[in-house]
Scaffold this motif. Sequence first.
Motif, mmCIF file in Angstrom:
data_model
loop_
_atom_site.group_PDB
_atom_site.id
_atom_site.type_symbol
_atom_site.label_atom_id
_atom_site.label_comp_id
_atom_site.label_asym_id
_atom_site.label_seq_id
_atom_site.Cartn_x
_atom_site.Cartn_y
_atom_site.Cartn_z
ATOM 1 N N TYR B 33 13.379 -7.102 -32.425
ATOM 2 C CA TYR B 33 13.502 -5.996 -31.582
ATOM 3 C C TYR B 33 13.085 -6.870 -30.094
ATOM 4 C CZ TYR B 33 12.495 -3.174 -35.441
ATOM 5 O OH TYR B 33 12.562 -2.718 -36.665
ATOM 6 N N TYR B 35 11.131 -5.246 -26.546
ATOM 7 C CA TYR B 35 10.530 -4.475 -25.717
ATOM 8 C C TYR B 35 10.062 -5.254 -24.466
ATOM 9 C CZ TYR B 35 10.203 -1.325 -29.753
ATOM 10 O OH TYR B 35 10.548 -0.417 -30.878
ATOM 11 N N GLN B 37 7.048 -4.461 -21.087
ATOM 12 C CA GLN B 37 6.042 -3.567 -20.513
ATOM 13 C C GLN B 37 5.770 -4.183 -19.056
ATOM 14 O OE1 GLN B 37 2.157 -4.200 -22.172
ATOM 15 N NE2 GLN B 37 1.368 -2.189 -21.308
ATOM 16 N N GLN B 41 2.769 0.088 -17.232
ATOM 17 C CA GLN B 41 3.669 1.172 -17.850
ATOM 18 C C GLN B 41 3.527 0.951 -19.528
ATOM 19 O OE1 GLN B 41 5.966 3.287 -16.225
ATOM 20 N NE2 GLN B 41 4.703 2.681 -14.526
ATOM 21 N N GLY B 42 4.311 1.846 -20.296
ATOM 22 C CA GLY B 42 4.209 1.545 -21.769
ATOM 23 C C GLY B 42 5.132 0.600 -22.398
ATOM 24 N N LEU B 43 5.362 0.589 -23.491
ATOM 25 C CA LEU B 43 6.453 -0.248 -24.056
ATOM 26 C C LEU B 43 7.685 0.335 -24.093
ATOM 27 C CD1 LEU B 43 4.174 -1.401 -27.130
ATOM 28 C CD2 LEU B 43 4.721 -2.742 -24.997
ATOM 29 N N PHE B 45 11.685 0.257 -24.976
ATOM 30 C CA PHE B 45 12.580 -0.420 -26.031
ATOM 31 C C PHE B 45 13.826 -1.061 -25.024
ATOM 32 C CE2 PHE B 45 15.092 -1.081 -29.653
ATOM 33 C CZ PHE B 45 16.481 -0.528 -29.208
ATOM 34 N N LEU B 91 8.423 -8.543 -24.881
ATOM 35 C CA LEU B 91 7.762 -8.700 -26.009
ATOM 36 C C LEU B 91 8.989 -8.721 -26.823
ATOM 37 C CD1 LEU B 91 4.875 -6.009 -25.328
ATOM 38 C CD2 LEU B 91 4.719 -8.440 -26.053
ATOM 39 N N PHE B 106 4.663 -7.762 -33.524
ATOM 40 C CA PHE B 106 4.863 -8.446 -31.993
ATOM 41 C C PHE B 106 4.611 -9.897 -31.944
ATOM 42 C CE2 PHE B 106 6.367 -4.814 -29.670
ATOM 43 C CZ PHE B 106 6.014 -3.668 -30.396
ATOM 44 N N GLY B 107 5.304 -10.702 -31.135
ATOM 45 C CA GLY B 107 4.750 -11.943 -30.353
ATOM 46 C C GLY B 107 3.778 -11.680 -29.346
ATOM 47 N N GLU B 108 3.403 -12.919 -28.678
ATOM 48 C CA GLU B 108 2.368 -12.978 -27.612
ATOM 49 C C GLU B 108 3.020 -12.335 -26.453
ATOM 50 O OE1 GLU B 108 -0.687 -13.536 -29.760
ATOM 51 O OE2 GLU B 108 -0.977 -14.339 -27.667
ATOM 52 N N TRP B 111 5.809 -13.582 -20.068
ATOM 53 C CA TRP B 111 5.412 -13.093 -18.826
ATOM 54 C C TRP B 111 6.395 -13.561 -17.715
ATOM 55 C CZ3 TRP B 111 1.126 -9.628 -18.200
ATOM 56 C CH2 TRP B 111 0.432 -9.634 -19.439
#
Lengths: 114, 115
Positions: B33, B35, B37, B41-43, B45, B91, B106-108, B111
């Motif tokens: 997946y 995602y 952010q 804000q939220g995550l 998809f 992410l 999840f990964g880190e 950015w």
Amino acid sequence: DQQVKQNSPSLSVQEGRISILNCDYTNSMFDYFLWYKKYPAEGPTFLISISSIKDKNEDGRFTVFLNKSAKHLSLHIVPSQPGDSAVYFCAASDAGGATNKLIFGTGTLLAVQP
Amino acid sequence: GAGVSQSPSNKVTEKGKDVELRCDPISGHTALYWYRQSLGQGLEFLIYFQGNSAPDKSGLPSDRFSAERTGGSVSTLTIQRTQQEDSAVYLCASSPGQGGGNTIYFGEGSWLTVV
């Protein structure tokens, strides 16, 4: 359309007390729910989950409650610790569906005061 | 590896340039997946891959975004002609298999800052 809602952007709790984080959803097809915890500059980490066949799941200090009729779930942390300070995301999926796509809420920032 | 690995961890790019973000899922995980952010804000998809099935691209915000998953493992998310609103943490996550009830890991994150 926000299918998963966390209406409290932040919550402050004293160490040792209970933290209650809330989440509402609108899609009646959702039947699997998860909570994730996120520290700054890190990816979210899985905390606890619950299937719709249950109304409660407990893991140590963390308990998730599910009220299907109200389309509401909550995460209880007791006793709260300063290390619990993080953003908590609620997520939901249609476990019976073809995909495992998780829909996340916007998160609640929990601050546990020493 | 033990967890989901993403690279680069940080990327600053000029508006209009293309960027590629890479994800190595947990070994043996068939579902992957993306995602994102954005600040405050939220995550959100973006896209989902499961085995050899057609990916679920329903979350991609525009045709400037695309993703591939080669050999059922590594995935690359490409953003063409980047805009400032693309600045976010991207992410990647993976899970063991198809169907519901699987926890995703999840990964880190990568950015991305578009200047």
